[in-house]
Write an enzyme that holds these catalytic residues in place. Structure first.
Site, PDB file in Angstrom:
ATOM      1  N   LYS A 100     -38.643  71.763 -18.988  1.00  0.00           N
ATOM      2  CA  LYS A 100     -37.477  71.214 -18.270  1.00  0.00           C
ATOM      3  C   LYS A 100     -36.941  69.949 -18.913  1.00  0.00           C
ATOM      4  O   LYS A 100     -35.747  69.685 -18.865  1.00  0.00           O
ATOM      5  CB  LYS A 100     -37.808  70.962 -16.801  1.00  0.00           C
ATOM      6  CG  LYS A 100     -39.028  70.127 -16.541  1.00  0.00           C
ATOM      7  CD  LYS A 100     -40.120  70.984 -15.985  1.00  0.00           C
ATOM      8  CE  LYS A 100     -41.445  70.252 -16.004  1.00  0.00           C
ATOM      9  NZ  LYS A 100     -42.559  71.124 -15.668  1.00  0.00           N
ATOM     10  N   ILE A 131     -40.477  80.940  -9.257  1.00  0.00           N
ATOM     11  CA  ILE A 131     -39.394  81.335  -8.343  1.00  0.00           C
ATOM     12  C   ILE A 131     -38.186  81.784  -9.155  1.00  0.00           C
ATOM     13  O   ILE A 131     -37.717  81.043 -10.016  1.00  0.00           O
ATOM     14  CB  ILE A 131     -38.951  80.144  -7.447  1.00  0.00           C
ATOM     15  CG1 ILE A 131     -40.139  79.565  -6.692  1.00  0.00           C
ATOM     16  CG2 ILE A 131     -37.853  80.576  -6.485  1.00  0.00           C
ATOM     17  CD1 ILE A 131     -39.808  78.274  -5.949  1.00  0.00           C
ATOM     18  N   GLU A 185     -51.400  65.149 -12.817  1.00  0.00           N
ATOM     19  CA  GLU A 185     -51.966  64.687 -14.086  1.00  0.00           C
ATOM     20  C   GLU A 185     -52.692  63.358 -13.852  1.00  0.00           C
ATOM     21  O   GLU A 185     -52.456  62.673 -12.861  1.00  0.00           O
ATOM     22  CB  GLU A 185     -50.838  64.424 -15.090  1.00  0.00           C
ATOM     23  CG  GLU A 185     -49.904  65.584 -15.316  1.00  0.00           C
ATOM     24  CD  GLU A 185     -50.504  66.665 -16.183  1.00  0.00           C
ATOM     25  OE1 GLU A 185     -51.434  66.354 -16.967  1.00  0.00           O
ATOM     26  OE2 GLU A 185     -50.075  67.812 -16.063  1.00  0.00           O
ATOM     27  N   LYS A 200     -35.230  68.844 -13.171  1.00  0.00           N
ATOM     28  CA  LYS A 200     -34.934  70.164 -12.593  1.00  0.00           C
ATOM     29  C   LYS A 200     -33.586  70.164 -11.888  1.00  0.00           C
ATOM     30  O   LYS A 200     -32.841  71.140 -11.985  1.00  0.00           O
ATOM     31  CB  LYS A 200     -36.072  70.571 -11.649  1.00  0.00           C
ATOM     32  CG  LYS A 200     -37.369  70.840 -12.418  1.00  0.00           C
ATOM     33  CD  LYS A 200     -38.553  70.963 -11.478  1.00  0.00           C
ATOM     34  CE  LYS A 200     -39.834  71.271 -12.236  1.00  0.00           C
ATOM     35  NZ  LYS A 200     -41.036  71.111 -11.405  1.00  0.00           N
TER      36      LYS A 200
HETATM   37  N1  HSE Z   1     -45.871  68.944 -12.357  1.00  0.00           N
HETATM   38  C1  HSE Z   1     -44.947  69.929 -11.898  1.00  0.00           C
HETATM   39  C2  HSE Z   1     -45.054  70.070 -10.371  1.00  0.00           C
HETATM   40  C3  HSE Z   1     -45.252  71.239 -12.592  1.00  0.00           C
HETATM   41  O1  HSE Z   1     -45.966  69.492  -9.783  1.00  0.00           O
HETATM   42  O2  HSE Z   1     -44.217  70.710  -9.767  1.00  0.00           O
HETATM   43  C4  HSE Z   1     -44.137  72.199 -12.644  1.00  0.00           C
HETATM   44  O3  HSE Z   1     -43.007  71.716 -13.271  1.00  0.00           O
END
Ligand code: HSE
Length: 403
Positions: A100, A131, A185, A200
């Site tokens: 993205k 999705i 993370e 997004k």
């Molecule tokens: N780190 C992103 C989330 C992963 O938690 O939605 C998917 O883009």
């Protein structure tokens, strides 16, 4: 035979290899051709992998192999991934991406490059993981003038907020749990500070409104400031706190886009989207409201979207999928400042003072509130109007209400 190369054997890349292998028979039937995994590029060694014969470390092997038709980019980031994507497109290979950041920052240029070289650049997996949202937006909703897209676009933050709401965990406790479960993370800033959701919503805005919207143009606020006090006040009036990415087309043609935590009314379907799930609500002038819901992240859900793009391209390597958009402009995007809405306010001030400043307001209550703290919902107004009225008060929290 259609040959595929995967760049990056991380979570998504290994999921793509797994889906291509596990569902190989049906993929070949649906693509009406044999889809073969020929290469996997990674700097690491995977001697025990079932795909050990596919690994290469030098991208030029893939770039210079005329048999490679489709390159799957699951590296992430916008440096090496950009270089390899540009080189793959220039070499006449279609590229499928889950990246993205790359699409949100360089989508226009990469789509142009793909078109110039008679190939495709597809990225269904970049928004909402598994999705189906991008193709439905440009194909199934093609008859509509779209006016707004509102989404819970980040699974990690939705998990954290859900745990705060349902289990009473603090932000720090919920973040740690999300990290222990492998959702967040070690450095969670891209998720919790809203950057992932921002990228997004940029992609959704570009597809919905036809012009590139860059992350730097989109004011972005994450969820670090959300407290259990805010969760309790929201609950007291039937709202849930959700991190939303929003884009709206205004009558003057400008795009209003932003990312921020909101109070979402309990009867709005977005309020019921919990844990790591994502949902995207779209409004069009023919369809009205439509919502897409599912797993927004994870190895196999994301691979599902990547492999669907691979199949689409494999059906007809030269067909132009026409997912183009314009280059955007500095003055195209306006912030949420122009958007009037009700607001949730938590301040340290006497309630009569708040009534004096706001006139009609809906006062809220929670157990254990310290002396001097009040919270309320305002009438509809813009953020600059709101802040002007709040000047001089000790502000603890301010969240927009999704009306
Ligand atoms: N780190 C992103 C989330 C992963 O938690 O939605 C998917 O883009």
């Amino acid at each position: 035979m259609v040959n595929v190369a995967i760049l990056g054997f991380g979570t998504v890349g290994s999921g793509v290899a797994e889906v291509l292998t596990t569902n190989g028979g049906l993929i070949d039937r649906r693509a009406a051709d044999l889809v073969r995994l020929k290469y996997i590029l990674d700097v690491r060694d995977f001697p025990d992998s079932p795909y050990s014969g596919c690994f290469v470390k030098d991208f030029s092997v893939i770039e210079n192999d005329p048999e490679v038709d489709i390159v799957v980019e699951t590296i992430g980031g916008a440096s090496v991934a950009l270089d390899f994507t540009v080189r793959a497109l220039k070499a006449g290979k279609s590229v499928v991406s889950s990246n993205k950041e790359l699409v949100a920052t360089h989508g226009y240029d990469l789509l142009q490059l793909a078109r110039q070289h008679g190939v495709n650049y597809l990225f269904e997996a970049s928004v909402g993981g598994g999705i189906p949202i991008l193709r439905p937006l440009v194909s199934c909703l093609a008859a509509n003038e779209l006016s707004q897209v509102t989404g819970i676009l980040n699974g990690t933050t939705n998990y954290i907020l859900t745990r705060m709401i349902k289990a009473g965990l603090t932000f720090d406790q919920a973040l740690k749990e999300a990290q222990d479960n492998g959702y967040a993370e070690r450095d969670p800033s891209a998720d919790v500070d809203g950057h992932d959701a921002c990228r997004k919503i940029c992609i959704l805005a570009a597809l919905a409104f036809g012009e590139q919207v860059y992350p730097r143009q989109v004011p972005t606020q994450g969820i670090r400031q959300v407290t259990l006090a805010d969760v309790a006040y929201a609950d007291s009036c039937g709202y849930k706190i959700k991190l939303l990415g929003r884009c709206l087309r205004r009558e003057d043609g400008k795009v209003c886009a932003f990312v921020a935590p909101h109070l979402v009314p309990g009867d709005n379907p977005l309020a019921g989207v919990e844990d790591v799930f994502n949902a995207i609500a779209v409004t069009g002038n023919a369809i009205g409201d439509v919502m897409f819901y599912g797993r927004g992240a994870g190895k196999l859900p994301t691979a599902s979207a990547v492999v669907a793009d691979v199949i689409d391209i494999a059906k007809d390597l030269k067909k132009d999928r026409r997912n183009q958009w314009g280059p955007g402009a500095e003055d195209l995007v306006v912030s949420g400042d122009v958007l009037s809405s009700r607001w949730y306010v938590r301040v340290n001030a006497p309630l009569p003072k708040a009534r004096e400043l706001f006139g009609e307001l809906q006062a809220l209550a929670r157990g254990g509130a310290p002396d001097g703290e009040i919270a309320f919902l305002t009438q509809a107004m813009t953020e600059p109007e709101l802040r002007a009225r709040l000047a001089g008060l000790e502000l603890c929290s301010l969240l927009r209400v999704l009306d």
